[in-house]
Design a protein around this motif. Structure first.
Motif, PDB file in Angstrom:
ATOM      1  N   LEU A 211      11.221   4.533 -79.697  1.00 44.99           N
ATOM      2  CA  LEU A 211      11.180   5.295 -80.939  1.00 44.99           C
ATOM      3  C   LEU A 211      11.238   6.771 -80.589  1.00 44.99           C
ATOM      4  O   LEU A 211      10.379   7.276 -79.866  1.00 44.99           O
ATOM      5  CB  LEU A 211       9.917   5.001 -81.735  1.00 44.99           C
ATOM      6  N   GLY A 212      12.262   7.444 -81.095  1.00 44.15           N
ATOM      7  CA  GLY A 212      12.418   8.865 -80.817  1.00 44.15           C
ATOM      8  C   GLY A 212      12.007   9.717 -81.996  1.00 44.15           C
ATOM      9  O   GLY A 212      12.010   9.261 -83.145  1.00 44.15           O
ATOM     10  N   TYR A 231       9.629   7.573 -77.036  1.00 43.05           N
ATOM     11  CA  TYR A 231       8.542   6.708 -76.575  1.00 43.05           C
ATOM     12  C   TYR A 231       9.094   5.294 -76.389  1.00 43.05           C
ATOM     13  O   TYR A 231       9.588   4.677 -77.340  1.00 43.05           O
ATOM     14  CB  TYR A 231       7.402   6.689 -77.590  1.00 43.05           C
ATOM     15  N   MET A 232       9.020   4.783 -75.153  1.00 48.45           N
ATOM     16  CA  MET A 232       9.458   3.420 -74.883  1.00 48.45           C
ATOM     17  C   MET A 232       8.307   2.461 -75.173  1.00 48.45           C
ATOM     18  O   MET A 232       7.172   2.684 -74.733  1.00 48.45           O
ATOM     19  CB  MET A 232       9.904   3.277 -73.421  1.00 48.45           C
ATOM     20  N   PHE A 233       8.625   1.390 -75.889  1.00 49.58           N
ATOM     21  CA  PHE A 233       7.598   0.408 -76.171  1.00 49.58           C
ATOM     22  C   PHE A 233       7.211  -0.335 -74.895  1.00 49.58           C
ATOM     23  O   PHE A 233       8.038  -0.499 -73.970  1.00 49.58           O
ATOM     24  CB  PHE A 233       8.079  -0.560 -77.249  1.00 49.58           C
ATOM     25  N   THR A 237      10.221  -1.762 -68.107  1.00 47.12           N
ATOM     26  CA  THR A 237      10.939  -0.482 -68.018  1.00 47.12           C
ATOM     27  C   THR A 237      10.003   0.678 -68.317  1.00 47.12           C
ATOM     28  O   THR A 237       9.999   1.695 -67.622  1.00 47.12           O
ATOM     29  CB  THR A 237      12.124  -0.472 -68.990  1.00 47.12           C
ATOM     30  N   ALA A 238       9.184   0.542 -69.363  1.00 52.90           N
ATOM     31  CA  ALA A 238       8.247   1.601 -69.718  1.00 52.90           C
ATOM     32  C   ALA A 238       7.228   1.836 -68.614  1.00 52.90           C
ATOM     33  O   ALA A 238       6.741   2.961 -68.433  1.00 52.90           O
ATOM     34  CB  ALA A 238       7.543   1.245 -71.021  1.00 52.90           C
ATOM     35  N   SER A 239       6.892   0.802 -67.844  1.00 57.10           N
ATOM     36  CA  SER A 239       5.904   0.941 -66.772  1.00 57.10           C
ATOM     37  C   SER A 239       6.473   1.653 -65.558  1.00 57.10           C
ATOM     38  O   SER A 239       5.712   2.222 -64.757  1.00 57.10           O
ATOM     39  CB  SER A 239       5.386  -0.450 -66.360  1.00 57.10           C
ATOM     40  N   ASN A 240       7.791   1.623 -65.385  1.00 50.52           N
ATOM     41  CA  ASN A 240       8.399   2.183 -64.183  1.00 50.52           C
ATOM     42  C   ASN A 240       9.198   3.464 -64.432  1.00 50.52           C
ATOM     43  O   ASN A 240       9.620   4.099 -63.466  1.00 50.52           O
ATOM     44  CB  ASN A 240       9.310   1.140 -63.539  1.00 50.52           C
TER      45      ASN A 240
END
Length: 302
Positions: A211-212, A231-233, A237-240
């Motif tokens: 969500l941008g 913001y990546m949910f 991918t969001a963790s790395n």
């Protein structure tokens, strides 16, 4: 007496002429009054213009399109990180470049193509202004532009497996939702999906949701502050990887819009800045960059 007999018909004719002209004059005055009232009617529905000054904000696309018959040529340049040190002239020795053309097929529909030096990537996209913010009678409070793009990397990979054309493709889908709150302030939200046909390991995700958000704050007649953030949910991918953040200044100079910014994302297409940002913004991993946009009217409006 003869003179008086001639005067009476003349006076009667003059009176009748004045009586005939009076309703016409009153009708004309009424018509002009109605036209003036229609022009100043606060209930008249009008489309809100220039929610953003250009088709791009920093990393993000905006709800704007070039306009019917107009071609926009964009030069996007991003240097290395500012914390790379004096040896690399604080990033100026390193650079990524993207060139793109955008064309308005109609006042609502636009297409575009681009080429980035990062992974030798070609991209194409389509934008459609589905809803436009309006004022007056039955106002529409927001603008909504639908955006879809595809990108292909042509980099030579040093991997044993064969990378087919399909495996090199990435797709992005966005709904750009914006509102111009005042002549100075505009805000935009961007629900986003990135689909990657190929990922290096099974743990990585083919689909990345984010969500941008973006804003535009005018500070002078020709100067604007901008910002955007993705913001990546939660997921692998969001963790790395990092959420992309950018801060910038837009300067309007006649037919050009000159954008200066810093961001923690090196990439300038959705594939890179949404799902593959690695820089830590508040630890100095800042890429300084600029965008120059120039519009050309190919089909003048009559």
């Amino acid at each position: 007496m003869q003179t008086r007999r001639h005067a009476i018909p003349f006076l009667l004719s003059l009176a009748l002429a004045l009586l005939a002209l009076t309703p016409a004059a009153q009708a004309q005055d009424d018509l002009l009054g109605q036209l003036e009232k229609a022009t100043d009617d606060p209930g008249k529905r009008e489309v809100v213009q220039a929610t953003f000054k250009g088709t791009h904000i920093i990393n993000s696309q905006s709800v704007e399109t070039p306009g019917k018959g107009t071609m926009a040529f964009l030069i996007q340049h991003r240097f290395g990180t500012l914390n790379s040190g004096a040896y690399n002239l604080f990033g100026l020795d390193q650079a990524v470049l993207r060139l793109s053309f955008e064309y308005g097929l109609t006042s609502r529909l636009a297409i575009g193509v681009g080429r980035s030096s990062q992974e030798k990537t070609y991209d194409g996209f389509i934008k459609y202004r589905a809803i436009r913010q309006t004022t007056g009678a039955r106002p529409m409070p927001i603008s909504v532009t639908l955006f879809a793009s595809s990108a292909i990397t042509t980099l030579k990979f040093n991997t044993p497996e064969v990378r087919t054309t399909a495996s090199r493709m990435t797709y992005a889908y966005q709904a750009l939702i914006a509102r111009k709150f005042s002549p100075a302030l505009s805000i935009q939200l961007m629900p986003t999906l990135i689909h990657r046909n190929y990922v290096a390991t099974p743990e990585q995700e083919n689909d990345v949701y984010a969500l941008g958000g973006a804003l535009r704050q005018k500070i002078t007649k020709r100067t604007v502050l901008t910002a955007d953030y993705y913001y990546m949910f939660p997921g692998n991918t969001a963790s790395n990887f990092r959420n992309a953040l950018g801060l910038g200044v837009d300067i309007e100079t006649g037919g050009h819009v000159f954008q200066l910014h810093v961001t923690n994302s090196l990439g300038m297409t959705e594939k890179f800045f949404v799902a593959e940002t690695t820089g830590k913004f508040f630890e100095g991993d800042l890429y300084f960059g600029f965008t120059v946009a120039r519009n050309f009217t190919l089909k003048p409006q009559i």
